[in-house]
Design a protein around this motif. Structure first.
Motif, PDB file in Angstrom:
ATOM      1  N   ALA A  99       0.842  -1.194   0.000  1.00 41.52           N
ATOM      2  CA  ALA A  99       0.000   0.000   0.000  1.00 41.52           C
ATOM      3  C   ALA A  99       0.877   1.243   0.000  1.00 41.52           C
ATOM      4  O   ALA A  99       1.881   1.317   0.737  1.00 41.52           O
ATOM      5  CB  ALA A  99      -0.921  -0.008   1.210  1.00 41.52           C
ATOM      6  N   GLY A 100       0.503   2.198  -0.841  1.00 42.46           N
ATOM      7  CA  GLY A 100       1.282   3.427  -0.967  1.00 42.46           C
ATOM      8  C   GLY A 100       2.266   3.408  -2.119  1.00 42.46           C
ATOM      9  O   GLY A 100       2.817   4.432  -2.509  1.00 42.46           O
ATOM     10  N   GLU A 101       2.472   2.250  -2.681  1.00 43.71           N
ATOM     11  CA  GLU A 101       3.435   2.127  -3.776  1.00 43.71           C
ATOM     12  C   GLU A 101       2.870   2.746  -5.049  1.00 43.71           C
ATOM     13  O   GLU A 101       1.664   2.692  -5.303  1.00 43.71           O
ATOM     14  CB  GLU A 101       3.767   0.653  -4.013  1.00 43.71           C
ATOM     15  CG  GLU A 101       4.907   0.418  -4.986  1.00 43.71           C
ATOM     16  CD  GLU A 101       5.259  -1.050  -5.106  1.00 43.71           C
ATOM     17  OE1 GLU A 101       4.554  -1.892  -4.499  1.00 43.71           O
ATOM     18  OE2 GLU A 101       6.239  -1.359  -5.811  1.00 43.71           O
ATOM     19  N   GLU A 102       3.739   3.332  -5.859  1.00 43.23           N
ATOM     20  CA  GLU A 102       3.373   3.911  -7.145  1.00 43.23           C
ATOM     21  C   GLU A 102       4.389   3.482  -8.195  1.00 43.23           C
ATOM     22  O   GLU A 102       5.584   3.382  -7.903  1.00 43.23           O
ATOM     23  CB  GLU A 102       3.344   5.443  -7.073  1.00 43.23           C
ATOM     24  CG  GLU A 102       2.308   6.008  -6.126  1.00 43.23           C
ATOM     25  CD  GLU A 102       2.267   7.532  -6.147  1.00 43.23           C
ATOM     26  OE1 GLU A 102       1.390   8.102  -5.483  1.00 43.23           O
ATOM     27  OE2 GLU A 102       3.121   8.150  -6.834  1.00 43.23           O
ATOM     28  N   LYS A 103       3.894   3.243  -9.414  1.00 42.61           N
ATOM     29  CA  LYS A 103       4.779   2.943 -10.536  1.00 42.61           C
ATOM     30  C   LYS A 103       4.326   3.786 -11.730  1.00 42.61           C
ATOM     31  O   LYS A 103       3.126   4.010 -11.910  1.00 42.61           O
ATOM     32  CB  LYS A 103       4.705   1.457 -10.924  1.00 42.61           C
ATOM     33  CG  LYS A 103       5.235   0.498  -9.868  1.00 42.61           C
ATOM     34  CD  LYS A 103       6.706   0.292 -10.025  1.00 42.61           C
ATOM     35  CE  LYS A 103       7.269  -0.685  -8.995  1.00 42.61           C
ATOM     36  NZ  LYS A 103       6.922  -2.089  -9.285  1.00 42.61           N
ATOM     37  N   GLU A 104       5.291   4.239 -12.536  1.00 34.80           N
ATOM     38  CA  GLU A 104       4.956   5.065 -13.692  1.00 34.80           C
ATOM     39  C   GLU A 104       5.604   4.535 -14.956  1.00 34.80           C
ATOM     40  O   GLU A 104       6.723   3.985 -14.919  1.00 34.80           O
ATOM     41  CB  GLU A 104       5.454   6.507 -13.470  1.00 34.80           C
ATOM     42  CG  GLU A 104       4.624   7.314 -12.524  1.00 34.80           C
ATOM     43  CD  GLU A 104       5.016   8.785 -12.519  1.00 34.80           C
ATOM     44  OE1 GLU A 104       5.500   9.247 -11.481  1.00 34.80           O
ATOM     45  OE2 GLU A 104       4.826   9.445 -13.556  1.00 34.80           O
ATOM     46  N   LYS A 105       4.891   4.735 -16.063  1.00 33.31           N
ATOM     47  CA  LYS A 105       5.437   4.389 -17.371  1.00 33.31           C
ATOM     48  C   LYS A 105       4.764   5.285 -18.397  1.00 33.31           C
ATOM     49  O   LYS A 105       3.563   5.165 -18.641  1.00 33.31           O
ATOM     50  CB  LYS A 105       5.172   2.922 -17.693  1.00 33.31           C
ATOM     51  CG  LYS A 105       5.708   2.471 -19.033  1.00 33.31           C
ATOM     52  CD  LYS A 105       5.412   0.978 -19.250  1.00 33.31           C
ATOM     53  CE  LYS A 105       5.964   0.499 -20.579  1.00 33.31           C
ATOM     54  NZ  LYS A 105       5.701  -0.953 -20.782  1.00 33.31           N
ATOM     55  N   GLU A 106       5.518   6.199 -18.933  1.00 32.45           N
ATOM     56  CA  GLU A 106       5.012   7.165 -19.913  1.00 32.45           C
ATOM     57  C   GLU A 106       3.795   7.885 -19.334  1.00 32.45           C
ATOM     58  O   GLU A 106       3.903   8.554 -18.306  1.00 32.45           O
ATOM     59  CB  GLU A 106       4.707   6.458 -21.234  1.00 32.45           C
ATOM     60  CG  GLU A 106       5.955   5.867 -21.881  1.00 32.45           C
ATOM     61  CD  GLU A 106       5.685   5.181 -23.202  1.00 32.45           C
ATOM     62  OE1 GLU A 106       6.660   4.771 -23.848  1.00 32.45           O
ATOM     63  OE2 GLU A 106       4.519   5.050 -23.589  1.00 32.45           O
ATOM     64  N   ARG A 107       2.626   7.748 -19.937  1.00 38.62           N
ATOM     65  CA  ARG A 107       1.448   8.484 -19.473  1.00 38.62           C
ATOM     66  C   ARG A 107       0.658   7.721 -18.408  1.00 38.62           C
ATOM     67  O   ARG A 107      -0.400   8.177 -17.973  1.00 38.62           O
ATOM     68  CB  ARG A 107       0.531   8.772 -20.675  1.00 38.62           C
ATOM     69  CG  ARG A 107       1.174   9.715 -21.693  1.00 38.62           C
ATOM     70  CD  ARG A 107       0.287   9.891 -22.911  1.00 38.62           C
ATOM     71  NE  ARG A 107       0.194   8.667 -23.701  1.00 38.62           N
ATOM     72  CZ  ARG A 107       1.130   8.244 -24.526  1.00 38.62           C
ATOM     73  NH1 ARG A 107       2.240   8.954 -24.696  1.00 38.62           N
ATOM     74  NH2 ARG A 107       0.973   7.118 -25.226  1.00 38.62           N
ATOM     75  N   LEU A 108       1.141   6.583 -17.996  1.00 41.03           N
ATOM     76  CA  LEU A 108       0.429   5.742 -17.039  1.00 41.03           C
ATOM     77  C   LEU A 108       1.091   5.792 -15.673  1.00 41.03           C
ATOM     78  O   LEU A 108       2.323   5.742 -15.570  1.00 41.03           O
ATOM     79  CB  LEU A 108       0.413   4.288 -17.533  1.00 41.03           C
ATOM     80  CG  LEU A 108      -0.251   4.016 -18.878  1.00 41.03           C
ATOM     81  CD1 LEU A 108      -0.089   2.547 -19.236  1.00 41.03           C
ATOM     82  CD2 LEU A 108      -1.700   4.406 -18.861  1.00 41.03           C
ATOM     83  N   LYS A 109       0.252   5.845 -14.644  1.00 37.15           N
ATOM     84  CA  LYS A 109       0.743   5.735 -13.274  1.00 37.15           C
ATOM     85  C   LYS A 109      -0.210   4.856 -12.492  1.00 37.15           C
ATOM     86  O   LYS A 109      -1.414   5.091 -12.465  1.00 37.15           O
ATOM     87  CB  LYS A 109       0.844   7.099 -12.589  1.00 37.15           C
ATOM     88  CG  LYS A 109       1.433   6.987 -11.183  1.00 37.15           C
ATOM     89  CD  LYS A 109       1.817   8.340 -10.590  1.00 37.15           C
ATOM     90  CE  LYS A 109       0.649   9.052  -9.980  1.00 37.15           C
ATOM     91  NZ  LYS A 109       1.088  10.268  -9.224  1.00 37.15           N
TER      92      LYS A 109
END
Lengths: 116, 113
Positions: free
Chosen positions: B53-63
């Motif tokens: 919980a609290g984790e975030e991942k990003e790739k180009e326009r996606l999060k």
């Protein structure tokens, strides 16, 4: 990159025929899976294998069998195809990493099977 | 019973119109939550793994973000090539081992130019 390949993209068979779907992965993954995907039902697990010559039933194994004679290859067999087995069939593989908390699956391109 | 629910079933956006897809889950013990993208007639393509919980991942326009009960896939300024079905899956703890993936039914995203 992980590569999972499936023997056919499209397949048309007759009711009662024996059908073989082949899947090969090139990343030395221990685990392999067969799913079918139908509109409104999502992905459903048919069979999976954690090791060579080992197999486990998934959620919908009826009418199917599998074979895993080599680590990289996992075959799905429809002993006597029926029209309700018309579907998209997807193969996936995943690694076993000792001590890992999770393991993601990587999918092949799918085989669209039509049984007439 | 372990369950994954995605909403909405379908989403139509104009190019550049940001939005979010939701994946809510009930599992006995979460090992990992996965997002996939699937184009018509193709196999799912792996995007992200989240496991705490609290984790975030990003790739180009996606999060992708994760809470204890749901995950969101945020799409910022989408382009037509982002049109696809987005699948969410969870891996639950089964005894002392990892369980199999449980998939949601997906959100079909259409981005119009």
């Amino acid at each position: 990159d992980v590569k999972v390949t499936q023997s056919s993209r499209y397949l048309v068979k007759r009711t009662g025929e024996k059908v073989f779907l082949e899947c090969v992965q090139d990343m030395d993954h221990e685990n392999m899976f067969w799913y079918r995907q139908d509109p409104g039902l999502g992905l459903r697990l048919i069979y999976f294998s954690y090791d060579v010559k080992m197999k486990e039933k998934g959620d919908i194994p009826e009418g199917y069998s599998v074979s895993r004679e080599k680590k990289e290859r996992f075959s799905l067999i429809l002993e006597s195809a029926s029209t309700n087995q018309t579907s998209m069939y997807l193969c996936a593989s995943s690694p076993t990493r000792p001590g890992a908390y999770y393991n993601e699956q990587f999918f092949g391109p799918g085989t669209r099977l039509t049984v007439l | 019973e372990d369950q994954v629910t995605q909403s909405p079933e379908a989403l139509r956006l104009q190019e550049g119109e940001s939005s979010s897809l939701n994946c809510s889950y009930t599992v006995s013990g979460l090992r990992g939550l996965f997002w996939y993208r699937q184009d018509p007639g193709k196999g799912p393509e792996f995007l992200f793994t989240l496991y705490s919980a609290g984790e975030e991942k990003e790739k180009e326009r996606l999060k992708a973000t994760l809470t204890k009960k749901e995950s969101f896939l945020h799409i910022t300024a989408p382009k037509p090539e982002d049109s696809a079905t987005y699948l969410c899956a969870v891996q639950a703890k089964v005894g002392g081992s990892q369980g199999n993936l449980i998939f949601g039914k997906g959100t079909k995203l259409s981005v119009k130019p």
